[in-house]
Each structure stands twice: as C-alpha cells, then as structure tokens.
Design an enzyme around this catalytic site. Structure first.
Site, mmCIF file in Angstrom:
data_model
loop_
_atom_site.group_PDB
_atom_site.id
_atom_site.type_symbol
_atom_site.label_atom_id
_atom_site.label_comp_id
_atom_site.label_asym_id
_atom_site.label_seq_id
_atom_site.Cartn_x
_atom_site.Cartn_y
_atom_site.Cartn_z
ATOM 1 N N CYS A 86 0.837 -1.200 0.000
ATOM 2 C CA CYS A 86 0.000 0.000 0.000
ATOM 3 C C CYS A 86 0.878 1.259 0.000
ATOM 4 O O CYS A 86 1.552 1.532 -0.982
ATOM 5 C CB CYS A 86 -0.980 -0.036 1.178
ATOM 6 S SG CYS A 86 -2.310 1.169 1.031
ATOM 7 N N HIS A 203 -3.575 -5.559 0.988
ATOM 8 C CA HIS A 203 -2.982 -5.756 2.316
ATOM 9 C C HIS A 203 -2.979 -7.227 2.739
ATOM 10 O O HIS A 203 -3.917 -7.669 3.408
ATOM 11 C CB HIS A 203 -3.791 -4.971 3.360
ATOM 12 C CG HIS A 203 -3.574 -3.498 3.312
ATOM 13 N ND1 HIS A 203 -2.524 -2.884 3.963
ATOM 14 C CD2 HIS A 203 -4.261 -2.511 2.699
ATOM 15 C CE1 HIS A 203 -2.584 -1.571 3.756
ATOM 16 N NE2 HIS A 203 -3.621 -1.321 2.988
ATOM 17 N N GLU A 205 -1.358 -8.541 5.096
ATOM 18 C CA GLU A 205 -1.276 -8.652 6.565
ATOM 19 C C GLU A 205 -2.652 -8.577 7.218
ATOM 20 O O GLU A 205 -2.804 -8.895 8.387
ATOM 21 C CB GLU A 205 -0.338 -7.565 7.128
ATOM 22 C CG GLU A 205 -0.925 -6.174 7.262
ATOM 23 C CD GLU A 205 -0.980 -5.406 5.953
ATOM 24 O OE1 GLU A 205 -0.722 -6.005 4.885
ATOM 25 O OE2 GLU A 205 -1.304 -4.195 5.989
#
Lengths: 234, 91
Positions: A86, A203, A205
């Site tokens: 990002c 993302h 994560e």
C-alpha cells in the site's frame, strides 16, 4: 528469516504486519524507525501501509528522504528482499525502486473492500507458496492506488513478466469490473527486474488468519519466511 | 543577493487520467457552464528564497521541481520567478 518492519510517522499497518510475522508465522521481527540508518540484520524489509509523513505533497514523496530509505536502496541493490504494501508501494515508486506511480482512484473514493488477485508469478521469494495462476482474496484500503506508467514502461513490465498481482473476479478473469481503482492493466502489484523488490496495493497482513475473514495473505508471508535459504544477500 | 518568490504550477500530464478534473467539469456543467471542454486539477506551490541572480533562481527552482515538487512520471510543471523588493511583501 528476520523481517524488518519500517515505521514512519503516519504508518498504520506496522503492528498488523508485526503480528503476522511474530505471532502467526513465528519468524523474527524487528521494527525499524524511519531515522534508523541500519537495517539491523534483517533479511526482508517491509514498508507497511499508512500515510507516511501525512502523504504531504504526494503519497510517498517525503518518506523517500528518510535515513532508512537510503539503507533500503543499498539493501535492494545487494539483492535484499524489500516488500512495499500500500503506502509502501507508493514510497518504492517515489524512491525509484519500482517504475510507475500510484494516482488517485478513478472513482475518487477511498476504497476499503475485498479484492481477488490473480497471482502471475510463483517463482518469487514472495509468492513461492502460491499455486500457478492461483486466485487469492486480499483486501484493499486506499484512496490513491491507481497504477500508472507510461506506455513504453508498461509494455516493458508486461514483456518481462513483472506484473505479479492483477485484480480479477472470483473466477480469475481479469475484467474491468474487478478493477477497484482504475489501475492500468488491472495491476495490483509489480516486482523489479531482479525479483527482490515487490510493491502491492492490497494488504496481505489483514488476511493472514481465518478469524479476519480470510487467510490468503499468510501464503505471502510464509513464502518469504521459507525463502531464507534461497536468498543470497551478497 | 536577490529575494525572489517562485510560483510553481504542477498539473497532471495530459496522458494521465484526472478524475478530479472530470468531476469538477461535471459540477460546472451542472451549474450551467456548458462551454467547459476540459478541466485539469493541479497544485500551486509558492517558494520564497534568496538567489545570486534571477538566472540562478530559475535554475534552482527548476531543479527543485525535477527532484521533488513534481513527479515527472505523472506531472508537468511550470513556474514564474519574481523579485521581491521588500521583505514585508512576503505573503
């Protein structure tokens, strides 16, 4: 495998990345402050999401002057693994470590939603645990994630297979409807020529445990963790 | 030394899609400004500085634009440099 997670003023995904590395994957974790001029022996450095330095002027424009970025540039030159997620992708583009730029979403809206990604490279340290042409489900969360590069750069990226992730539908079809931000060629993530610097808008994560609605992102972290023996940092 | 102010305009390149410009154009059309053919939204940056000469000031501002103020991949820039005669004229 020791992961470094860079923290700039305004970074917001550092703890999410740290949690996955430390608690889910069980790898070594080291936070790196933006003023650090030392990568502390990390094998893979993550530039996480957020709004580094408030995204003043342009996203990533100021972050690239941080002392840690000089080190990361040299680390990348030596073949070290650098992973921009990002805002980290935006910073890598501004720093010239990846080609192109991320501009305002075509919708002008901040988009926070699940996307499907076609994985186009599985020979990389970041994606080795993905299957060939696998479709993974990973959320995005950005206002300026529309990938742009001039036509000559774009065709070079395509010819040399540097597009790693492309927005697609659940069936893996790369169609305009699956493109959340107006990125050229539905590009969601690219790699440098050498294969050690990855930038991606989605993302991973945020989807590394099934409790969060999906765990496809874990494959990328596990790929990197498992790549330790194959990476030779000179 | 000469005190100068540089007025820098940064705009998206013609080849770059500018959704802000398109949206503003639609807004203007809604207000009845139907003669509007195109709108591009950019940035205005004012830089106050000292320089040995106007020539040097222009060279320095050009370098600032290339290295930071504009991203050459997506943006064009142009600027004017004016001499400031009194320090208190700085806005």
């Amino acid at each position: 495998m020791k992961f470094g997670v860079v923290v700039f003023p305004g970074t917001w995904s550092d703890r999410d990345c740290g949690w996955v590395i430390d608690q889910v994957v069980g790898a070594q974790l080291q936070y790196l402050w933006h003023k650090d001029a030392d990568l502390k022996g990390c094998d893979c450095v993550i530039l996480p999401g957020g709004f580094a330095y408030g995204d003043y002027l342009r996203t990533g424009a100021i972050a690239r002057f941080a002392p840690v970025m000089q080190e990361i540039g040299e680390f990348a030159d030596r073949g070290g693994l650098v992973w921009g997620i990002c805002n980290g992708f935006q910073i890598l583009c501004e720093a010239g470590l990846l080609p192109g730029a991320l501009i305002r979403n075509a919708s002008l809206e901040y988009r926070c939603e699940w996307t499907h990604l076609a994985v186009e490279r599985t020979d990389l340290a970041f994606t080795s645990q993905c299957a060939e042409r696998e479709v993974i489900r990973v959320p995005i969360s950005h206002g300026e994630g529309s990938y742009f590069a001039e036509p000559a750069v774009l065709s070079r990226l395509e010819q040399s297979g540097q597009v790693v992730f492309r927005y697609c539908d659940a069936g893996g079809r790369v169609v305009p409807n699956a493109n959340p931000n107006g990125s050229l060629h539905n590009i969601a993530g690219i790699i440098n020529k050498r294969g050690n610097v990855l930038g991606m808008m989605p993302h991973p994560e945020r989807c590394a445990e099934s409790e969060l609605g999906g765990a496809d992102g874990l494959k990328l972290f596990r790929s990197v963790a498992g790549s330790a023996l194959r990476v030779l940092v000179s | 030394m000469t005190r100068v102010v540089a007025r820098v305009i940064v705009t998206p390149k013609p080849v770059v899609n500018d959704p802000q410009g398109i949206t503003v154009k639609q807004g203007l059309a809604t207000l009845g400004f139907r003669e509007v053919e195109d709108v591009r939204v950019g940035k205005y940056i004012e830089v106050s500085m000292e320089a040995e000469s106007m020539h040097e000031a222009r060279e320095r501002v050009d370098a600032m634009c290339r290295q930071l103020l504009a991203n050459h991949i997506i943006e064009d820039f142009h600027f004017e440099v004016d001499q400031v005669l009194h320090r208190d004229t700085h806005r």
